[in-house]
Scaffold this active site. Sequence first.
Site, PDB file in Angstrom:
ATOM      1  N   LYS A   1       0.754  -1.187   0.011  1.00  0.00           N
ATOM      2  CA  LYS A   1       0.010  -0.001   0.121  1.00  0.00           C
ATOM      3  C   LYS A   1       0.795   1.291   0.083  1.00  0.00           C
ATOM      4  O   LYS A   1       1.580   1.437  -0.669  1.00  0.00           O
ATOM      5  CB  LYS A   1      -0.900  -0.074   1.240  1.00  0.00           C
ATOM      6  CG  LYS A   1      -1.959  -1.343   0.989  1.00  0.00           C
ATOM      7  CD  LYS A   1      -2.826  -1.327   2.238  1.00  0.00           C
ATOM      8  CE  LYS A   1      -2.071  -2.050   3.605  1.00  0.00           C
ATOM      9  NZ  LYS A   1      -2.937  -2.785   4.610  1.00  0.00           N
TER      10      LYS A   1
ATOM     11  N   ASP B   1      -5.090  -7.338  10.052  1.00  0.00           N
ATOM     12  CA  ASP B   1      -6.471  -6.424  10.055  1.00  0.00           C
ATOM     13  C   ASP B   1      -7.384  -7.742   9.691  1.00  0.00           C
ATOM     14  O   ASP B   1      -8.563  -7.602  10.080  1.00  0.00           O
ATOM     15  CB  ASP B   1      -6.430  -5.408   9.262  1.00  0.00           C
ATOM     16  CG  ASP B   1      -6.169  -5.552   7.752  1.00  0.00           C
ATOM     17  OD1 ASP B   1      -5.488  -6.512   7.494  1.00  0.00           O
ATOM     18  OD2 ASP B   1      -6.281  -4.568   6.809  1.00  0.00           O
TER      19      ASP B   1
END
Length: 537
Positions: free
Chosen positions: A153, A189
């Site tokens: 990311k 996550d």
Amino acid sequence: QIDKYLYAMRLSDETLIDIMARFRREMKNGLSRDFNPTAAVKMLPTFVRSIPDGSEKGDFIALDLGGSYFRILRVKVSHEKKQTVQMETEIYNTPEDIMHGSGTRLFDHVAECLGDFMEKQQIKDKKLPVGFTFSFPCRQSKLDEGILITWTKRFKASGVEGADVVTLLNKAIKKRGDYDADIMAVVNDTVGTMMTCGFDDQRCEVGLIIGTGTNACYMEEMRHIDLVEGDEGRMCINTEWGAFGDDGSLEDIRTEFDREIDRGSLNPGKQLFEKMVSGLYMGELVRLILVKMAKEGLLFEGRITPELLTKGKFETKHVSAIEKSKEGLNKAKEILTRLGVEPSHEDCIAVQHVCTIVSFRSANLVASTLGAILNQLRDNKGVGRLRTTVGVDGSLYKMHPQYARRLHKTTRRLVPDSEVRFLLSESGSGKGAAMTLAEFKLTHEQLLQVKKRMRAEMEAGLKKKTHETAKVKMLPTFVRSTPDGTENGDFLALDLGGTNFRVLLVKIRSGKRRTVEMHNKIYAIPTEVMQGTGEEV
């Protein structure tokens, strides 16, 4: 005309079923000891062995780093009449220069935010257990360790890849010296999301993120996980499916626009599936398509503006706005006007259609990889029809007006023999990190249960008949008695097996005044020796 132009982005069910089969093969490779080193999909063991069962309680702190922002939560789980969860959250900004700076600066920033949060909560004097949701691929050999494999990311902080993020954070906290924290678990996550939803629905055994990035985890049978000892029970596997295709297995469905996105990214050649699917890249994909269509005179009467040519000017939130059913076309006009291209009504309809094709492709691709996981769960259970819950989180899934509906519909079409409930994670993955910690709190009954099982295991280990298969080996040492006070002499003792290697000289004198004198020296053993040949050790 646009359908024809973006023909390669429209995936038939036949193609989606083929992608599903490819991903299933990738999962198998990632779980196998022999193929894991070269597998694109890493299938990382998380050491989370179960989902919440409702008995959890306590006061915890959760850190959540890796999505669009950095969050800190205080989670109180109590049992008055029924289990209740109280949460307080604070969101902190992570500036780009910190994301791209040194690892030391990044973890100093995290430690500073945590200090600020504890100050606000007036808990600086308490040592609360901390769960750390860290949304990047990590190798784990235990729950409270996470060795970063690679940044993904927007992150690119130096000196962190290959290091344990718990050690780095502990170091930053110690350096401050104004509070104490006990980091007990690092979870991805996806795992945090599965745990959060598992708290509300015991059937939840998949965690799915479709936001800035994309990833999924699920509960796999231990017997299929080559990388961890033991065959009993299940463990949560973090698939790291964003890297699906990094070995070339998706080349036939990647388009020229996907290749262009990849070339301009922070990590070329990596996370290729994520780049076709997630929120960080979707707006940019649409922008690249609009530029090419305008250049070919198919849009805006061939007008191209500096804004339209600027990377990042067309965002994923714009895609979401343009696809709204009622005000979508007005939003398109507004957004395109800001880009200076003076769109006609036909242009707005065309741009809306481009957005739909790009976001629909994303939902279809996720449905394929999710379908592979659901089929794996069904086969593991040996049932004809699977009933399960998928916990979902992520900004794209939550904010895009059509995304969730399309994903659900395609998934149900691809795996018709599964009854899937999609559960939106209300509080993100942070609460799940706290739930993971709460798993450590054992009741008196559970402890008695452990005592009973241990007793049975000891007996099995001592018996000739059951020793072979016993987990607790009860090995004879040929030491026949404890010291009785008559021992005398000088001895050398070597102690190998802990963190260090020690050599001791022990002088024992018996008689009226029994004395024991000890001199020891500690030697460090480098990792390359520990993991080299026996001869070197």
